[in-house]
Design an enzyme around this catalytic site. Structure first.
Site, PDB file in Angstrom:
ATOM      1  N   TYR A 162       0.827  -1.206   0.000  1.00  0.00           N
ATOM      2  CA  TYR A 162       0.000   0.000   0.000  1.00  0.00           C
ATOM      3  C   TYR A 162       0.863   1.258   0.000  1.00  0.00           C
ATOM      4  O   TYR A 162       0.650   2.199  -0.776  1.00  0.00           O
ATOM      5  CB  TYR A 162      -0.915  -0.029   1.222  1.00  0.00           C
ATOM      6  CG  TYR A 162      -1.675   1.240   1.492  1.00  0.00           C
ATOM      7  CD1 TYR A 162      -2.846   1.535   0.794  1.00  0.00           C
ATOM      8  CD2 TYR A 162      -1.245   2.149   2.466  1.00  0.00           C
ATOM      9  CE1 TYR A 162      -3.555   2.706   1.043  1.00  0.00           C
ATOM     10  CE2 TYR A 162      -1.944   3.312   2.723  1.00  0.00           C
ATOM     11  CZ  TYR A 162      -3.104   3.583   2.005  1.00  0.00           C
ATOM     12  OH  TYR A 162      -3.802   4.740   2.258  1.00  0.00           O
ATOM     13  N   LYS A 166       1.275   4.265  -2.929  1.00  0.00           N
ATOM     14  CA  LYS A 166       0.960   5.667  -2.665  1.00  0.00           C
ATOM     15  C   LYS A 166       2.173   6.568  -2.897  1.00  0.00           C
ATOM     16  O   LYS A 166       2.027   7.716  -3.332  1.00  0.00           O
ATOM     17  CB  LYS A 166       0.432   5.828  -1.236  1.00  0.00           C
ATOM     18  CG  LYS A 166      -0.946   5.213  -1.006  1.00  0.00           C
ATOM     19  CD  LYS A 166      -2.020   5.875  -1.848  1.00  0.00           C
ATOM     20  CE  LYS A 166      -3.413   5.407  -1.454  1.00  0.00           C
ATOM     21  NZ  LYS A 166      -4.481   6.063  -2.253  1.00  0.00           N
ATOM     22  N   THR A 198     -13.343   4.559   8.978  1.00  0.00           N
ATOM     23  CA  THR A 198     -13.893   4.198   7.678  1.00  0.00           C
ATOM     24  C   THR A 198     -14.010   2.684   7.619  1.00  0.00           C
ATOM     25  O   THR A 198     -13.545   1.978   8.510  1.00  0.00           O
ATOM     26  CB  THR A 198     -12.982   4.674   6.532  1.00  0.00           C
ATOM     27  OG1 THR A 198     -11.737   3.948   6.603  1.00  0.00           O
ATOM     28  CG2 THR A 198     -12.691   6.160   6.613  1.00  0.00           C
ATOM     29  N   ASP A 199     -14.608   2.183   6.532  1.00  0.00           N
ATOM     30  CA  ASP A 199     -14.692   0.735   6.368  1.00  0.00           C
ATOM     31  C   ASP A 199     -13.301   0.113   6.377  1.00  0.00           C
ATOM     32  O   ASP A 199     -13.085  -0.966   6.920  1.00  0.00           O
ATOM     33  CB  ASP A 199     -15.404   0.388   5.048  1.00  0.00           C
ATOM     34  CG  ASP A 199     -16.872   0.769   5.068  1.00  0.00           C
ATOM     35  OD1 ASP A 199     -17.367   1.144   6.146  1.00  0.00           O
ATOM     36  OD2 ASP A 199     -17.514   0.701   4.013  1.00  0.00           O
TER      37      ASP A 199
END
Length: 256
Positions: A162, A166, A198-199
């Site tokens: 991740y 980014k 958030t989810d």
């Protein structure tokens, strides 16, 4: 004079839930017309558009990693609003759980995990920018805001795939800013840390939220709504001379 927020047609990718939901709401509250993009979250995306009302929001399905689907989405948005999309918020995220205990470590992570994140973050952003730029050039105005992370300055959790994706998106932000600036198109990034909630951050233990809050000058974990405020700044006339920048919005935890 740059168009005000109320004059803009804003595409928010991955807006069916989570942070994208909050960003779409913020733009709508400022008077913008909003394209609520979703991949699989059709029901919440359509419910959000119904809540925003007055025909100012349109839910459109597209997998942002598919350039043909993205081009069709931009065309549908233009047909609906009778004007091109002016503003793109690249928020869509490949499936990911922000739970460090569940992530692959240095010795186990596979290239396929990196590939999934690069396709979601970098290829997805490239597809939306390329599809939107002709309309932006036509109007002599465009705003692109990419959603980043503070983890490449402060890699406290081993989200290798991740974070690398980014970081690549930040590079794309700066090269696109240089390339598209002469056309009146700005490209910036807003980077956050863990958001409450958030989810994607639902799997994060409560103790981690408390630890992060204690490490910030504000003693507070940023909310999606607070993060959305910074996104609106980059789309607003007040940021008309700002491009190629990365703004970290995490309560002061990381100093860029």
């Amino acid at each position: 004079m740059s168009p005000t927020l109320s004059e803009q047609i804003v595409l928010v990718t991955g807006a069916g839930r989570g942070l994208g939901h909050a960003i779409a709401r913020a733009f709508a509250a400022a008077g913008a017309r909003v394209v609520v993009n979703y991949r699989a979250s059709r029901a919440p995306a359509e419910a959000l558009c119904a809540q925003l009302g007055d025909g100012r929001a349109l839910a459109l399905q597209a997998d942002v990693t598919d350039p043909a689907a993205v081009a069709a989405m931009l065309a549908a948005a233009r047909a609906h609003f009778r004007t091109p999309v002016t503003t793109v918020i690249n928020n869509a995220l490949a499936d990911f759980s922000f739970n460090g205990d569940a992530r692959s470590g240095a010795e186990a992570i596979a290239w396929e995990e990196f590939d999934a994140q690069f396709r979601g973050s970098v290829r997805g952003a490239l597809n939306t920018i390329q599809a939107a730029v002709p309309g932006m050039r036509e109007g002599g105005f465009g705003r692109v805001v990419n959603i980043g992370t503070n983890l490449f300055q402060n890699p406290v959790v081993p989200y290798h795939d991740y974070t690398a994706a980014k970081a690549a998106l930040l590079s794309l932000t700066r090269t696109m800013a240089a390339d598209l600036g002469p056309a009146g198109i700005t490209v910036n990034m807003v980077s956050g840390g863990l958001l409450r909630s958030t989810d994607a951050s639902a799997a994060t233990p409560e103790a981690i939220f408390d630890l992060i809050a204690a490490g910030t000058p504000l003693r507070h974990v940023t909310t999606p709504e607070e993060f959305a405020d910074a996104v609106l700044f980059f789309a607003s006339p007040w940021a008309r001379a700002v491009t190629g920048q990365n703004l970290v919005v995490d309560g002061g935890l990381v100093k860029d």
